[in-house]
Design an enzyme around this catalytic site. Sequence first.
Site, PDB file in Angstrom:
ATOM      1  N   GLU A 136       0.786  -1.237   0.000  1.00  0.00           N
ATOM      2  CA  GLU A 136       0.000   0.000   0.000  1.00  0.00           C
ATOM      3  C   GLU A 136       0.821   1.294   0.000  1.00  0.00           C
ATOM      4  O   GLU A 136       0.569   2.192   0.795  1.00  0.00           O
ATOM      5  CB  GLU A 136      -0.966  -0.008   1.195  1.00  0.00           C
ATOM      6  CG  GLU A 136      -1.878  -1.227   1.197  1.00  0.00           C
ATOM      7  CD  GLU A 136      -2.833  -1.287   2.392  1.00  0.00           C
ATOM      8  OE1 GLU A 136      -2.681  -0.503   3.327  1.00  0.00           O
ATOM      9  OE2 GLU A 136      -3.737  -2.140   2.354  1.00  0.00           O
TER      10      GLU A 136
ATOM     11  N   GLU B 251      -6.113 -10.864  -1.272  1.00  0.00           N
ATOM     12  CA  GLU B 251      -6.934 -10.632  -0.072  1.00  0.00           C
ATOM     13  C   GLU B 251      -8.415 -10.619  -0.442  1.00  0.00           C
ATOM     14  O   GLU B 251      -9.177  -9.747  -0.010  1.00  0.00           O
ATOM     15  CB  GLU B 251      -6.534  -9.312   0.609  1.00  0.00           C
ATOM     16  CG  GLU B 251      -5.048  -9.217   0.937  1.00  0.00           C
ATOM     17  CD  GLU B 251      -4.666  -7.998   1.779  1.00  0.00           C
ATOM     18  OE1 GLU B 251      -5.562  -7.313   2.311  1.00  0.00           O
ATOM     19  OE2 GLU B 251      -3.459  -7.738   1.893  1.00  0.00           O
TER      20      GLU B 251
HETATM   21  C1  GLA Z   1      -4.928  -4.496   4.266  1.00  0.00           C
HETATM   22  C2  GLA Z   1      -3.658  -5.219   4.644  1.00  0.00           C
HETATM   23  C3  GLA Z   1      -3.975  -6.488   5.371  1.00  0.00           C
HETATM   24  C4  GLA Z   1      -5.049  -6.287   6.432  1.00  0.00           C
HETATM   25  C5  GLA Z   1      -6.266  -5.660   5.825  1.00  0.00           C
HETATM   26  C6  GLA Z   1      -7.352  -5.465   6.866  1.00  0.00           C
HETATM   27  O1  GLA Z   1      -5.560  -5.070   3.201  1.00  0.00           O
HETATM   28  O2  GLA Z   1      -2.822  -5.536   3.562  1.00  0.00           O
HETATM   29  O3  GLA Z   1      -2.804  -6.960   5.969  1.00  0.00           O
HETATM   30  O4  GLA Z   1      -4.559  -5.509   7.474  1.00  0.00           O
HETATM   31  O5  GLA Z   1      -5.881  -4.418   5.287  1.00  0.00           O
HETATM   32  O6  GLA Z   1      -7.533  -6.573   7.651  1.00  0.00           O
END
Ligand code: GLA
Length: 387
Positions: free
Chosen positions: A166, A285
């Site tokens: 990020e 994710e």
């Molecule tokens: C982001 C991060 C993850 C996690 C999510 C929320 O996507 O990359 O590691 O912290 O936020 O759970």
Amino acid sequence: MKKLLVSVGLLTCCLLSACSGAKDTLKDKYKDYFPIGATLSYTGVKNDTFKNVIGEFNSMTCENEMKWGSVHSYDTVTKKHTYAYQQADEMVEYAQDHDMRIRGHALVWHQGLGNEDGTTSWVFLDENDETQYATKEVILQRMRDHIYEVMKHFGDDVYCWDVCNEVIDDNNAIEMYEDKSNVYRASDWYVTCGDEYIMEAFRYAGQVRDELGLNVKLFYNDYEMDNPIKVAKTVEMIKKLQENNIPIDGIGMQSHYDIGNFNMDNFENAIITYSNLGIEVQITELDVSVYANGSAIDSSPSSWFDYGSDEYYYYTNIQAAIYGRIGEIARKHKDKITGVTFWGLGDEESWLSKYSAGDYRYGRTDFPYLFDIFQERKTSYERFTDF
Ligand code: GLA
């Protein structure tokens, strides 16, 4: 006679598997495509919470336990820190016992540094005067030390690392992109080091990999990775790495969707665009919230609903259609995609329900996965495996 024996054998096998209730798992269904992963938490592992569905997956990501703040134990009085791997180590063992490969998540991130109270992390502060930032050299050296120690500790137990997570700014307004004022997130890392910390993180992770002879891939991971403006910014960053001969092997598209924000064309175009840079693509994710964020459904408790209600079936059916599309597009691009990981295992436990250390986000429960609160397969599961 031989034919008859073979037929009898086959019939017995079929009957046996029908009686034992053996069914194809997610990982079996996708075995000719890519590994299917899930995120686990330490408590989940300790309590074996998802024992009924763990066998569906063949890849694991630690939700928090490999993050900076989890692997450092920092004493605010003595100003000393030690590395603390016990939870992550137990999770690695659990994953290996369940034949899961392990994604390393994440080496450099602006959150998860152990300062969830909102204060600036020690990582950025001058040791002798905590009202001041440390120098860029000091901060980059702390980052290198962390990368070295963590990569060395986990070695080849992980097959890849999210080296940076990020770092791209999430304001995707076109005008701000055009004047280049918002390519990178204005985090403590960026404020103190500019984009040099990103270049250095990947360069140094590559150096550590070579020095220690590790077999790990280096990834960049982020959310909204299919937003066309964010794609453009990310491509710019990757090209800068590549032009400087800095290694990057893959892109992690987090893919946190909801029933109102999935755009098939954007998703597919992003996969193709990243892959055209000569790197792997992973969905890292994945989840699909049953609440369309920002729309009326989120704005009042009267629109929140419970498991088993009419709304539950209505909205999880929309979710199922989205999961169907995601699976279809991912399979179509199996030459580009090297893994799909869900950010959780079943609706029983989700960061979307218990957002931020137990505070209920919007005060409601979400149902974002393929398995329901009883770890039973949902319609979303059927659609995702409908091929
Ligand atoms: C982001 C991060 C993850 C996690 C999510 C929320 O996507 O990359 O590691 O912290 O936020 O759970």
